[in-house]
Design a protein around this motif. Structure first.
Motif, PDB file in Angstrom:
ATOM      1  N   LYS A  41       0.943  -1.197   0.156  1.00 35.42           N
ATOM      2  CA  LYS A  41       0.038   0.042   0.001  1.00 35.42           C
ATOM      3  C   LYS A  41       0.775   1.317  -0.027  1.00 35.42           C
ATOM      4  O   LYS A  41       0.615   2.340  -0.723  1.00 35.42           O
ATOM      5  CB  LYS A  41      -0.923  -0.003   1.116  1.00 35.42           C
ATOM      6  N   GLY A  42       1.856   1.257   0.753  1.00 34.95           N
ATOM      7  CA  GLY A  42       3.120   2.356   0.733  1.00 34.95           C
ATOM      8  C   GLY A  42       3.638   2.644  -0.311  1.00 34.95           C
ATOM      9  O   GLY A  42       3.664   3.643  -0.774  1.00 34.95           O
ATOM     10  N   ALA A  43       3.887   1.606  -1.079  1.00 31.34           N
ATOM     11  CA  ALA A  43       4.724   1.510  -2.456  1.00 31.34           C
ATOM     12  C   ALA A  43       3.664   2.219  -3.521  1.00 31.34           C
ATOM     13  O   ALA A  43       3.885   3.138  -4.366  1.00 31.34           O
ATOM     14  CB  ALA A  43       5.068   0.270  -2.901  1.00 31.34           C
ATOM     15  N   CYS A  44       2.318   1.921  -3.434  1.00 27.72           N
ATOM     16  CA  CYS A  44       1.263   2.374  -4.367  1.00 27.72           C
ATOM     17  C   CYS A  44       1.021   3.911  -3.937  1.00 27.72           C
ATOM     18  O   CYS A  44       0.750   4.565  -4.952  1.00 27.72           O
ATOM     19  CB  CYS A  44       0.014   1.518  -3.938  1.00 27.72           C
ATOM     20  N   ALA A  45       1.297   4.231  -2.821  1.00 31.05           N
ATOM     21  CA  ALA A  45       0.905   5.746  -2.440  1.00 31.05           C
ATOM     22  C   ALA A  45       1.927   6.423  -2.936  1.00 31.05           C
ATOM     23  O   ALA A  45       1.670   7.823  -3.269  1.00 31.05           O
ATOM     24  CB  ALA A  45       0.560   5.812  -0.926  1.00 31.05           C
ATOM     25  N   ASP A  46       3.340   6.029  -2.952  1.00 33.20           N
ATOM     26  CA  ASP A  46       4.562   6.585  -3.356  1.00 33.20           C
ATOM     27  C   ASP A  46       4.804   6.651  -4.822  1.00 33.20           C
ATOM     28  O   ASP A  46       5.508   7.241  -5.238  1.00 33.20           O
ATOM     29  CB  ASP A  46       5.687   6.292  -2.555  1.00 33.20           C
ATOM     30  N   PHE A  47       3.988   5.833  -5.446  1.00 31.73           N
ATOM     31  CA  PHE A  47       4.118   5.549  -6.995  1.00 31.73           C
ATOM     32  C   PHE A  47       4.243   6.897  -7.775  1.00 31.73           C
ATOM     33  O   PHE A  47       3.122   7.404  -7.724  1.00 31.73           O
ATOM     34  CB  PHE A  47       3.277   4.542  -7.387  1.00 31.73           C
ATOM     35  N   GLU A  48       5.253   7.223  -8.444  1.00 32.26           N
ATOM     36  CA  GLU A  48       5.248   8.224  -9.415  1.00 32.26           C
ATOM     37  C   GLU A  48       5.742   7.717 -10.573  1.00 32.26           C
ATOM     38  O   GLU A  48       6.825   7.191 -10.730  1.00 32.26           O
ATOM     39  CB  GLU A  48       6.058   9.490  -8.578  1.00 32.26           C
ATOM     40  N   HIS A  49       5.012   8.508 -11.677  1.00 31.52           N
ATOM     41  CA  HIS A  49       5.687   8.131 -13.145  1.00 31.52           C
ATOM     42  C   HIS A  49       4.966   8.937 -13.916  1.00 31.52           C
ATOM     43  O   HIS A  49       3.903   9.469 -13.692  1.00 31.52           O
ATOM     44  CB  HIS A  49       5.693   6.598 -13.527  1.00 31.52           C
ATOM     45  N   PRO A  50       5.625   9.492 -15.007  1.00 33.49           N
ATOM     46  CA  PRO A  50       4.974  10.593 -16.012  1.00 33.49           C
ATOM     47  C   PRO A  50       3.735  10.091 -16.681  1.00 33.49           C
ATOM     48  O   PRO A  50       2.837  10.677 -17.038  1.00 33.49           O
ATOM     49  CB  PRO A  50       6.070  11.125 -16.979  1.00 33.49           C
ATOM     50  N   SER A  51       3.790   8.677 -16.806  1.00 39.90           N
ATOM     51  CA  SER A  51       2.644   8.145 -17.766  1.00 39.90           C
ATOM     52  C   SER A  51       1.409   7.686 -16.710  1.00 39.90           C
ATOM     53  O   SER A  51       0.416   7.184 -17.227  1.00 39.90           O
ATOM     54  CB  SER A  51       3.124   6.868 -18.265  1.00 39.90           C
ATOM     55  N   ALA A  52       1.493   7.685 -15.512  1.00 44.99           N
ATOM     56  CA  ALA A  52       0.618   7.546 -14.494  1.00 44.99           C
ATOM     57  C   ALA A  52       0.103   8.223 -13.543  1.00 44.99           C
ATOM     58  O   ALA A  52       1.051   9.238 -13.229  1.00 44.99           O
ATOM     59  CB  ALA A  52       1.166   6.201 -13.620  1.00 44.99           C
ATOM     60  N   LYS A  53      -1.293   8.147 -13.133  1.00 46.14           N
ATOM     61  CA  LYS A  53      -1.865   9.185 -12.301  1.00 46.14           C
ATOM     62  C   LYS A  53      -1.523   8.833 -10.830  1.00 46.14           C
ATOM     63  O   LYS A  53      -1.149   9.198  -9.914  1.00 46.14           O
ATOM     64  CB  LYS A  53      -3.304   9.566 -12.469  1.00 46.14           C
ATOM     65  N   LYS A  54      -1.699   7.088 -10.860  1.00 42.92           N
ATOM     66  CA  LYS A  54      -1.664   6.481  -9.426  1.00 42.92           C
ATOM     67  C   LYS A  54      -1.814   5.221  -9.724  1.00 42.92           C
ATOM     68  O   LYS A  54      -2.060   4.527 -10.688  1.00 42.92           O
ATOM     69  CB  LYS A  54      -3.013   7.047  -8.290  1.00 42.92           C
ATOM     70  N   MET A  55      -1.451   4.608  -8.572  1.00 44.39           N
ATOM     71  CA  MET A  55      -1.590   3.195  -8.319  1.00 44.39           C
ATOM     72  C   MET A  55      -2.345   2.644  -7.164  1.00 44.39           C
ATOM     73  O   MET A  55      -2.197   3.397  -6.022  1.00 44.39           O
ATOM     74  CB  MET A  55      -0.053   2.411  -8.342  1.00 44.39           C
ATOM     75  N   GLU A  56      -3.152   1.517  -7.461  1.00 50.54           N
ATOM     76  CA  GLU A  56      -4.083   1.421  -6.396  1.00 50.54           C
ATOM     77  C   GLU A  56      -4.094  -0.158  -6.093  1.00 50.54           C
ATOM     78  O   GLU A  56      -4.410  -0.879  -6.985  1.00 50.54           O
ATOM     79  CB  GLU A  56      -5.530   1.856  -6.712  1.00 50.54           C
ATOM     80  N   LEU A  57      -4.041  -0.747  -4.676  1.00 55.22           N
ATOM     81  CA  LEU A  57      -4.061  -1.849  -4.102  1.00 55.22           C
ATOM     82  C   LEU A  57      -5.684  -2.447  -4.294  1.00 55.22           C
ATOM     83  O   LEU A  57      -6.373  -1.855  -3.547  1.00 55.22           O
ATOM     84  CB  LEU A  57      -3.559  -2.382  -2.957  1.00 55.22           C
ATOM     85  N   LYS A  58      -5.969  -3.439  -5.011  1.00 60.84           N
ATOM     86  CA  LYS A  58      -7.366  -3.860  -4.936  1.00 60.84           C
ATOM     87  C   LYS A  58      -7.460  -5.118  -4.203  1.00 60.84           C
ATOM     88  O   LYS A  58      -8.545  -5.449  -3.600  1.00 60.84           O
ATOM     89  CB  LYS A  58      -8.053  -4.147  -6.435  1.00 60.84           C
ATOM     90  N   SER A  59      -6.611  -6.041  -4.012  1.00 62.40           N
ATOM     91  CA  SER A  59      -6.898  -7.426  -3.426  1.00 62.40           C
ATOM     92  C   SER A  59      -5.407  -7.855  -2.935  1.00 62.40           C
ATOM     93  O   SER A  59      -4.579  -7.537  -3.590  1.00 62.40           O
ATOM     94  CB  SER A  59      -7.684  -8.410  -3.973  1.00 62.40           C
ATOM     95  N   PHE A  60      -5.207  -8.501  -1.796  1.00 58.41           N
ATOM     96  CA  PHE A  60      -3.875  -8.893  -1.446  1.00 58.41           C
ATOM     97  C   PHE A  60      -4.248 -10.293  -0.747  1.00 58.41           C
ATOM     98  O   PHE A  60      -5.081 -10.544   0.128  1.00 58.41           O
ATOM     99  CB  PHE A  60      -3.513  -7.915  -0.305  1.00 58.41           C
ATOM    100  N   SER A  61      -3.397 -11.325  -1.005  1.00 58.10           N
ATOM    101  CA  SER A  61      -3.338 -12.444  -0.369  1.00 58.10           C
ATOM    102  C   SER A  61      -1.798 -12.952   0.048  1.00 58.10           C
ATOM    103  O   SER A  61      -0.974 -12.868  -1.074  1.00 58.10           O
ATOM    104  CB  SER A  61      -4.032 -13.682  -0.875  1.00 58.10           C
ATOM    105  N   MET A  62      -1.456 -13.453   1.135  1.00 56.83           N
ATOM    106  CA  MET A  62       0.069 -13.634   1.414  1.00 56.83           C
ATOM    107  C   MET A  62       0.177 -15.132   1.113  1.00 56.83           C
ATOM    108  O   MET A  62       1.352 -15.499   0.908  1.00 56.83           O
ATOM    109  CB  MET A  62       0.294 -13.378   2.664  1.00 56.83           C
TER     110      MET A  62
END
Length: 196
Positions: A41-62
């Motif tokens: 989730k932290g990596a998604c929140a900090d995700f930056e790239h000129p081609s993307a607005k944002k990254m979002e976690l939809k589901s997670f399983s370990m």
């Protein structure tokens, strides 16, 4: 104590590692899975790239596979703490579904799948302050002693990585950066002891 250590070494292999592997197996679905989910989730929140607005976690399983402890060393760090370096190998069953919101007309959304994270390195565990009341310490400090080797399988839009070739490298870099910023010694995760 020496007799007990010999018995444990005979019954379990290297003293303590079999027992510790069992503890890690029991803790993985609860504590470790939650920490991994927060890191993504932290990596998604900090995700930056000129081609993307944002990254979002939809589901997670370990998954159910815990890290495997392969070696351990104890250190004398004074009367108020205990420190251990534990070598781990982890071939997880991670399954995280993300969504990349790209810039452009209509802001297309691209599904991203993270699978099978692999981690190999040395985890540093410090128990402090030590005390006579249960559980015997106030908190555990967890970090990587040095940068671990990390790998993961990443699929974009069902495997069509060529449409967004920058995404895999950028996502891996963000995950490693997030790990370094939170868990690379001297940075660490602090978990207060719970006396249940």
């Amino acid at each position: 104590i020496k007799a007990e250590a010999r018995l444990q070494a005979f019954a379990l292999g290297p003293p303590g590692l079999q027992a510790l592997n069992h503890v890690v197996k029991q803790v993985t679905p609860f504590k470790l899975a939650a920490a991994c989910e927060e890191a993504i989730k932290g990596a998604c929140a900090d995700f930056e790239h000129p081609s993307a607005k944002k990254m979002e976690l939809k589901s997670f399983s370990m998954g159910e596979t815990p890290p495997k402890l392969t070696a351990a060393r104890a250190y004398d760090v004074g009367a108020d703490a205990m420190a251990f370096d534990i070598d781990i190998k982890w071939r997880s069953e991670l399954n995280a579904e993300l969504e990349a919101h790209l810039k452009g007309i209509g802001g297309p959304r691209v599904p991203v799948s993270l699978r099978n994270a692999r981690v190999e390195g040395t985890v540093r565990l410090v128990l402090t302050p030590l005390g006579s009341e249960g559980p015997g310490f106030g908190a555990s400090l967890l970090s990587f002693a040095k940068k671990p080797e990390i790998g993961l399988d990443l699929r974009v839009a069902g495997g069509e990585v060529t449409k967004v070739p920058w995404l895999k490298a950028n996502m891996e870099n963000e995950l490693v950066k997030g790990l370094e910023e939170t868990m690379l010694w001297p940075k660490r995760i602090v978990a207060p002891a719970e006396d249940d």
